[in-house]
Design a protein around this motif. Structure first.
Motif, PDB file in Angstrom:
ATOM      1  N   CYS A 373      37.149  45.877  12.266  1.00 42.14           N
ATOM      2  CA  CYS A 373      37.253  44.526  13.044  1.00 42.14           C
ATOM      3  C   CYS A 373      35.971  44.438  13.617  1.00 42.14           C
ATOM      4  CB  CYS A 373      38.577  44.668  14.130  1.00 42.14           C
ATOM      5  SG  CYS A 373      40.184  45.141  13.214  1.00 42.14           S
ATOM      6  N   LEU A 374      35.721  43.100  13.858  1.00 44.61           N
ATOM      7  CA  LEU A 374      34.530  42.586  14.402  1.00 44.61           C
ATOM      8  C   LEU A 374      34.561  42.658  16.048  1.00 44.61           C
ATOM      9  CD1 LEU A 374      31.768  40.856  14.483  1.00 44.61           C
ATOM     10  CD2 LEU A 374      33.270  38.615  14.706  1.00 44.61           C
ATOM     11  N   SER A 375      33.729  43.580  16.451  1.00 41.14           N
ATOM     12  CA  SER A 375      33.792  43.789  18.056  1.00 41.14           C
ATOM     13  C   SER A 375      32.768  43.249  18.947  1.00 41.14           C
ATOM     14  CB  SER A 375      33.781  45.414  17.854  1.00 41.14           C
ATOM     15  OG  SER A 375      33.810  45.927  19.532  1.00 41.14           O
ATOM     16  N   SER A 376      31.628  43.388  18.376  1.00 44.51           N
ATOM     17  CA  SER A 376      30.469  42.633  19.129  1.00 44.51           C
ATOM     18  C   SER A 376      29.552  41.874  18.192  1.00 44.51           C
ATOM     19  CB  SER A 376      29.933  43.789  19.925  1.00 44.51           C
ATOM     20  OG  SER A 376      30.633  44.629  20.598  1.00 44.51           O
ATOM     21  N   ILE A 377      28.898  41.030  18.886  1.00 42.38           N
ATOM     22  CA  ILE A 377      27.963  40.199  18.380  1.00 42.38           C
ATOM     23  C   ILE A 377      26.740  40.139  19.323  1.00 42.38           C
ATOM     24  CG2 ILE A 377      27.340  37.822  17.366  1.00 42.38           C
ATOM     25  CD1 ILE A 377      30.444  37.403  17.021  1.00 42.38           C
ATOM     26  N   LEU A 378      25.499  40.625  18.792  1.00 41.81           N
ATOM     27  CA  LEU A 378      24.372  40.557  19.719  1.00 41.81           C
ATOM     28  C   LEU A 378      23.700  39.265  19.282  1.00 41.81           C
ATOM     29  CD1 LEU A 378      25.192  43.597  19.868  1.00 41.81           C
ATOM     30  CD2 LEU A 378      22.941  43.950  20.572  1.00 41.81           C
ATOM     31  N   VAL A 379      23.265  38.607  20.263  1.00 41.47           N
ATOM     32  CA  VAL A 379      22.568  37.066  20.235  1.00 41.47           C
ATOM     33  C   VAL A 379      21.203  37.270  20.602  1.00 41.47           C
ATOM     34  CG1 VAL A 379      22.870  34.727  20.204  1.00 41.47           C
ATOM     35  CG2 VAL A 379      25.060  35.928  20.021  1.00 41.47           C
ATOM     36  N   HIS A 380      20.422  36.551  19.947  1.00 40.18           N
ATOM     37  CA  HIS A 380      19.123  36.237  20.374  1.00 40.18           C
ATOM     38  C   HIS A 380      18.671  34.698  20.464  1.00 40.18           C
ATOM     39  CE1 HIS A 380      14.546  35.313  20.080  1.00 40.18           C
ATOM     40  NE2 HIS A 380      14.440  36.471  20.993  1.00 40.18           N
ATOM     41  N   GLU A 381      18.318  34.235  21.478  1.00 38.95           N
ATOM     42  CA  GLU A 381      18.096  32.974  21.907  1.00 38.95           C
ATOM     43  C   GLU A 381      16.588  32.857  22.274  1.00 38.95           C
ATOM     44  OE1 GLU A 381      20.083  29.409  24.374  1.00 38.95           O
ATOM     45  OE2 GLU A 381      20.107  31.357  25.509  1.00 38.95           O
ATOM     46  N   GLY A 382      15.900  31.850  21.422  1.00 38.11           N
ATOM     47  CA  GLY A 382      14.459  31.861  21.646  1.00 38.11           C
ATOM     48  C   GLY A 382      13.832  31.875  20.150  1.00 38.11           C
ATOM     49  N   VAL A 383      12.646  32.253  20.415  1.00 39.26           N
ATOM     50  CA  VAL A 383      11.659  32.378  19.109  1.00 39.26           C
ATOM     51  C   VAL A 383      11.308  33.840  18.846  1.00 39.26           C
ATOM     52  CG1 VAL A 383      10.608  30.174  19.521  1.00 39.26           C
ATOM     53  CG2 VAL A 383       9.372  32.130  20.714  1.00 39.26           C
ATOM     54  N   ALA A 384      10.771  34.030  17.692  1.00 40.20           N
ATOM     55  CA  ALA A 384      10.321  35.403  17.362  1.00 40.20           C
ATOM     56  C   ALA A 384       9.883  36.453  18.179  1.00 40.20           C
ATOM     57  CB  ALA A 384       9.764  35.465  15.845  1.00 40.20           C
ATOM     58  N   ILE A 385       8.854  35.981  19.012  1.00 42.14           N
ATOM     59  CA  ILE A 385       8.008  36.580  19.676  1.00 42.14           C
ATOM     60  C   ILE A 385       8.550  36.792  21.248  1.00 42.14           C
ATOM     61  CG2 ILE A 385       6.162  37.037  18.101  1.00 42.14           C
ATOM     62  CD1 ILE A 385       4.966  34.513  20.213  1.00 42.14           C
ATOM     63  N   SER A 386       9.538  35.981  21.658  1.00 35.80           N
ATOM     64  CA  SER A 386      10.013  35.903  22.944  1.00 35.80           C
ATOM     65  C   SER A 386      11.462  35.087  23.053  1.00 35.80           C
ATOM     66  CB  SER A 386       9.056  35.044  23.791  1.00 35.80           C
ATOM     67  OG  SER A 386       9.121  33.642  23.535  1.00 35.80           O
ATOM     68  N   GLY A 387      12.349  35.550  23.988  1.00 31.32           N
ATOM     69  CA  GLY A 387      13.533  34.806  24.002  1.00 31.32           C
ATOM     70  C   GLY A 387      14.480  35.703  25.012  1.00 31.32           C
ATOM     71  N   HIS A 388      15.717  35.365  24.855  1.00 31.29           N
ATOM     72  CA  HIS A 388      16.675  36.154  25.589  1.00 31.29           C
ATOM     73  C   HIS A 388      17.786  36.636  24.916  1.00 31.29           C
ATOM     74  CE1 HIS A 388      19.022  37.293  29.196  1.00 31.29           C
ATOM     75  NE2 HIS A 388      19.974  36.434  28.635  1.00 31.29           N
ATOM     76  N   TYR A 389      18.348  38.033  25.248  1.00 31.11           N
ATOM     77  CA  TYR A 389      19.468  38.554  24.392  1.00 31.11           C
ATOM     78  C   TYR A 389      20.830  38.449  25.184  1.00 31.11           C
ATOM     79  CZ  TYR A 389      15.647  40.619  21.513  1.00 31.11           C
ATOM     80  OH  TYR A 389      14.844  40.688  20.442  1.00 31.11           O
ATOM     81  N   PHE A 390      21.690  38.241  24.707  1.00 32.77           N
ATOM     82  CA  PHE A 390      23.234  38.498  25.100  1.00 32.77           C
ATOM     83  C   PHE A 390      24.313  38.963  24.079  1.00 32.77           C
ATOM     84  CE2 PHE A 390      22.777  33.834  24.054  1.00 32.77           C
ATOM     85  CZ  PHE A 390      24.120  33.508  23.417  1.00 32.77           C
ATOM     86  N   ALA A 391      25.229  38.999  24.672  1.00 33.40           N
ATOM     87  CA  ALA A 391      26.323  39.694  23.593  1.00 33.40           C
ATOM     88  C   ALA A 391      27.653  38.869  23.586  1.00 33.40           C
ATOM     89  CB  ALA A 391      26.478  41.129  23.972  1.00 33.40           C
ATOM     90  N   TYR A 392      28.309  38.627  22.808  1.00 30.17           N
ATOM     91  CA  TYR A 392      29.701  38.274  22.663  1.00 30.17           C
ATOM     92  C   TYR A 392      30.560  39.397  22.236  1.00 30.17           C
ATOM     93  CZ  TYR A 392      28.413  33.437  22.662  1.00 30.17           C
ATOM     94  OH  TYR A 392      27.931  32.277  23.005  1.00 30.17           O
ATOM     95  N   ILE A 393      31.510  39.983  23.299  1.00 29.41           N
ATOM     96  CA  ILE A 393      32.289  41.212  22.814  1.00 29.41           C
ATOM     97  C   ILE A 393      33.764  40.852  22.886  1.00 29.41           C
ATOM     98  CG2 ILE A 393      32.701  43.495  23.438  1.00 29.41           C
ATOM     99  CD1 ILE A 393      29.937  43.527  24.747  1.00 29.41           C
ATOM    100  N   LYS A 394      34.738  41.260  21.866  1.00 28.56           N
ATOM    101  CA  LYS A 394      36.081  40.952  21.837  1.00 28.56           C
ATOM    102  C   LYS A 394      36.596  42.056  22.537  1.00 28.56           C
ATOM    103  CE  LYS A 394      37.890  39.039  18.079  1.00 28.56           C
ATOM    104  NZ  LYS A 394      38.528  38.606  16.844  1.00 28.56           N
ATOM    105  N   ASP A 395      37.719  41.790  23.548  1.00 28.86           N
ATOM    106  CA  ASP A 395      38.461  42.713  24.243  1.00 28.86           C
ATOM    107  C   ASP A 395      39.670  43.106  23.549  1.00 28.86           C
ATOM    108  OD1 ASP A 395      39.498  44.498  25.917  1.00 28.86           O
ATOM    109  OD2 ASP A 395      39.464  43.243  27.646  1.00 28.86           O
ATOM    110  N   TYR A 396      39.595  44.126  22.901  1.00 26.76           N
ATOM    111  CA  TYR A 396      40.934  44.283  21.981  1.00 26.76           C
ATOM    112  C   TYR A 396      41.849  45.182  22.820  1.00 26.76           C
ATOM    113  CZ  TYR A 396      38.797  43.061  17.718  1.00 26.76           C
ATOM    114  OH  TYR A 396      38.441  42.413  16.534  1.00 26.76           O
TER     115      TYR A 396
END
Length: 809
Positions: A373-396
């Motif tokens: 089951c899909l639990s977590s998605i790590l997302v990068h926002e920005g360009v290749a050499i810089s940006g910000h990371y956050f996560a979507y996580i499903k609470d089972y």
């Protein structure tokens, strides 16, 4: 120590840094650490990993000095805070400080990280740290990974790599069993399963066998699946001539659950038997997609064919093209036919694709034993050499539909699945770069307890499964931290409240003094300015500013807290106010006994006088309209019958009724001549009532004498018609004294009757009543002063007998 450790400020103050009930904890970004924050949040949602870490026991041996042990201990502390801290976020500094690579060097942060490598560093630290720690024998683990000897079994599986190649005209095959962790996927296939298949089948052009390079085909078949499957998406690529990598945000779709069975080595023979059929379907799918692409876009892929046809057709039918109408119309019809033909062809192809995909699904449907089951998605926002990371996580850990949350450093928010897919699948500036699927067995509840529950200050505070793995010393440490935080929050709240109270009250005190001085200098424009407000009333009594300050505090507390300042619940606020006592000269939170007694006496006096003033306004309104009977009734019932001393308001009303008495005497003549028995009797009784009020006063002997004679004369005259006189007399008397509903004669009076003892009464602004009284008083006297000359003439002539006034009747 990393450079990020210089960033020690707190993004939220202690009052804002308060966790919401049943919400997970955020993690503080301490300088380019959003990447590890996202990953740590994903780890926290993997139950056996958290339980293993929380169950670790740290002795007093050499294991405590090992970096991996320090890392596990720091992670244990962080997880404990994530389980039960009352803060909105935790600080991961100790975890990050203790993370080392395979050479024992501290891991540096600040640049874009490779998820696969970084993940394996963390797993390696956890595994080594747990191996050095003693397991708590009294703790029953949900999954005893220690018995398996590896924490990595959660994240690491084993697959068989099969190589086939041709050398010297002969086909050869080799196979090796290899551990694998994160699976790297190209995103150009557009979806997870197609990319996975592509990754497990590849061609190696220059495969080296000793000194010879050959072309080899590689297949990968999974032998042992890890409990957690991590897919790393290749969104960064280098282009020749470009100095920096580029990020590819193309759409990449992924399902809510997957079945890895089609990649399992145990199903290899069955899959190969179906390969011919599968290849045929996939080849057909590929052909249809290619055909659709040719129908939709020009060869360079930049121009839409349908849009181009539409633009050309619009031109042909526009005014510009009307010069060659016949030819243009014929061409326009051809273009329209071409447009619909392409549209229909694309629609037919899409339907064929759906049917072919259903065929594939049917083939793979028999390989669905192991669900992830899909639990977590790590997302990068920005360009290749810089940006910000956050996560979507499903609470089972909650009933279906399972809740998705966005973990963005210190902020954790509930989000809808539509947002998760829209952001994660790509096309915009943000896109998923890592997908984490967990075995269904991993997320199934093993007890009736929830995994992680946050209900502070309740009987269920530690009624979750994660809490059962917390050591007593850790629980005590978290509780102490929470208690200290609560005290700090409370202190901060009280300090903020006191600061606001002090600022507000200082301003109010200044306004009180200024208002008193203004009214004092402008007293000729006011009657009873001291009644305009209770604070002004107190200041007028020899300027008792200490009592005014106490009143303002008491009033403020009641208004904003709905409590008495003496209430036990206000003790802490009183204490904080008392600490600030020396700052504003002074601000008492209590009064001495004699001061408080005087304070209560002033309040009662203010109630009496402002109430009489409000009654006086009603009386004066009636008198101004010459409704003397009603004004006298209210005066007797609402003012004179109240058992308290005369005050200035009563004395002034007394003066008004002198004028009314004169007015009645002067106008009695016309009523007598008109033989209006009811009005004459009413006037006589009103005159009699007023006479009784003034009989012992220095009102004017002449006028009083005349009043007595008038009363006697009318009594004798009307006695001749006894029945008519008694009827009128009884009617007048019954309306004078016995109508107790007069106490509710005016809505304002009724309202004041009910709130005189409520504190809000003292906080009211009574300027309107004071101004109204002044206006009514002067206007009423103006209306009645016609009788002044009559009185003056009587007194000056000293003629106190009716015979001197033959024209009076």
């Amino acid at each position: 120590m990393n450079i990020y450790r210089r960033l020690m400020f707190e993004p939220l103050d202690i009052t804002e840094n308060k966790r919401e009930s049943n919400m997970p904890l955020g993690l503080k970004n301490i300088g380019n650490t959003c990447f590890i924050n996202s990953l740590l949040q994903c780890y926290f949602m993997i139950p056996p990993l958290v339980k293993e870490v929380m169950a670790a026991f740290f002795g007093t041996g050499n294991e405590e000095v090992h970096p991996a042990t320090k890392f596990v201990k720091a992670l244990q502390t962080l997880f404990a805070k994530m389980i039960k801290s009352t803060r909105k976020y935790a600080d991961p500094s100790e975890v990050i400080d203790s993370l080392v690579d395979s050479f024992g060097n501290q891991v540096e942060f600040g640049e874009q990280q490779d998820i696969g490598e970084f993940h394996m560093i963390i797993v390696d630290n956890i595994e080594k740290g747990l191996n050095l720690c003693k397991q708590d024998k009294g703790m029953k683990l949900w999954v005893s990974l220690k018995e398996q000897g590896k924490i990595e079994s959660l994240f690491t599986g084993i697959h068989e790599e099969v190589l086939q190649y041709k050398k010297a005209g002969e086909y050869s095959q080799t196979s090796n069993d290899v551990k694998f962790g994160p699976i790297i996927l190209d995103i150009d296939k557009g979806n997870l399963m197609a990319a996975w298949e592509n990754a497990y089948k590849s061609t190696i052009k220059d495969y080296r066998i000793k000194d010879t390079k050959v072309k080899a085909k590689q297949e990968i078949w999974i032998k042992i699946l890890p409990s957690v499957l991590i897919f790393q998406l290749k969104r960064h690529s280098y282009i020749q001539g470009e100095p920096v990598p580029l990020k590819n945000n193309s759409v990449f779709k992924f399902p809510d659950f997957i079945f890895p069975d089609r990649f399992m080595q145990k199903n290899k023979d069955q899959i190969k038997l179906l390969q011919k059929k599968i290849r045929k379907i996939k080849s057909e799918i590929k052909m249809i997609k290619k055909e659709n692409a040719g129908l939709l876009y020009s060869p360079d892929g930049k121009t839409s064919i349908l849009e181009s046809i539409q633009v050309l057709n619009n031109f042909l039918i526009s005014d510009i093209g009307n010069e060659a109408t016949t030819k243009a119309n014929r061409l326009s019809k051809n273009l329209e036919g071409m447009y619909y033909e392409i549209e229909n062809k694309i629609e037919a192809n899409e339907n064929r694709l759906k049917r072919l995909n259903r065929k594939l699904e049917k083939i793979y449907r028999q390989f669905t034993d192991q669900k992830y089951c899909l639990s977590s998605i790590l997302v990068h926002e920005g360009v290749a050499i810089s940006g910000h990371y956050f996560a979507y996580i499903k609470d089972y850990d909650r009933p279906e539909p399972y809740q998705w949350r966005k973990y963005n450093d210190i902020f954790v928010t509930n989000v809808q699945e539509e947002e998760v897919k829209k952001v994660s699948e790509g096309l915009n500036n943000a896109s998923a770069y890592c997908l984490i699927y967990v075995s269904e067995d991993l997320i199934k509840a093993k007890t009736e307890l929830p995994l992680h529950l946050f209900e502070p200050n309740s009987g269920r505070e530690f009624a979750d499964e994660y809490s059962t793995y917390m050591k007593e010393e850790i629980i005590a440490s978290v509780k102490n931290m929470n208690n200290q935080d609560n005290e700090n929050r409370e202190s901060e709240v009280y300090e903020e409240q006191v600061d606001k109270i002090v600022d507000d009250l200082n301003q109010i005190f200044i306004e009180d003094i200024e208002t008193y001085q203004v009214l004092k200098t402008d007293s000729q424009n006011y009657y009873h300015l001291e009644l305009a407000e209770f604070a002004i009333f107190v200041l007028s009594k020899n300027n008792y500013s200490q009592i005014v300050r106490y009143f303002r505090i008491e009033s403020y507390i009641r208004q904003y807290y709905k409590l008495e300042i003496t209430d036990p619940a206000m003790k802490k606020l009183r204490d904080y106010l008392q600490k600030r006592n020396t700052e504003f000269n002074p601000l008492p939170t209590s009064l001495k006994s004699d001061e408080y007694t005087f304070y209560i006496r002033l309040k009662n006096q203010y109630i009496e006088e402002i109430t009489d003033l409000i009654y006086a306004n009603i009386i004066l309104e009636q008198a101004r309209s010459f409704n003397f009977k009603k004004s006298l009734q209210i005066y007797i019932l609402c003012v004179l019958q109240i058992n308290r001393a005369m005050n200035t308001i009563k004395n002034e009303l007394y003066e008004v009724f002198k004028y009314i008495l004169i007015y009645l005497i002067r106008n009695l003549q016309s009523e007598c001549k008109n033989k209006s028995i009811t009005r004459v009797v009413e006037y006589c009784e009103l005159i009699n009532l007023l006479y009784n009020q003034y009989c012992d006063k220095e009102f004017g002997r002449g006028v009083l004498s005349l009043v007595t004679q008038i009363h006697r004369k009318f009594y004798l005259d009307f006695k001749k018609d006894k029945d008519q006189f008694e009827s009128a007399f009884n009617l007048a008397i019954s309306l004078e004294i016995n109508d107790m509903t007069l106490i509710k004669f005016h809505p304002d009076v009724e309202a004041y009757q009910y709130n005189l003892l409520s504190f809000e009464f003292f906080d009211k602004n009574h300027y309107e009543h004071v101004a109204k009284y002044k206006n009514l008083f002067t206007e009423t006297l103006t209306n009645l002063n016609q009788g002044l000359q009559v009185v003056a003439n009587i007194e000056n002539a000293k003629q106190y007998d009716l015979k001197y006034y033959p024209n009076f009747f």
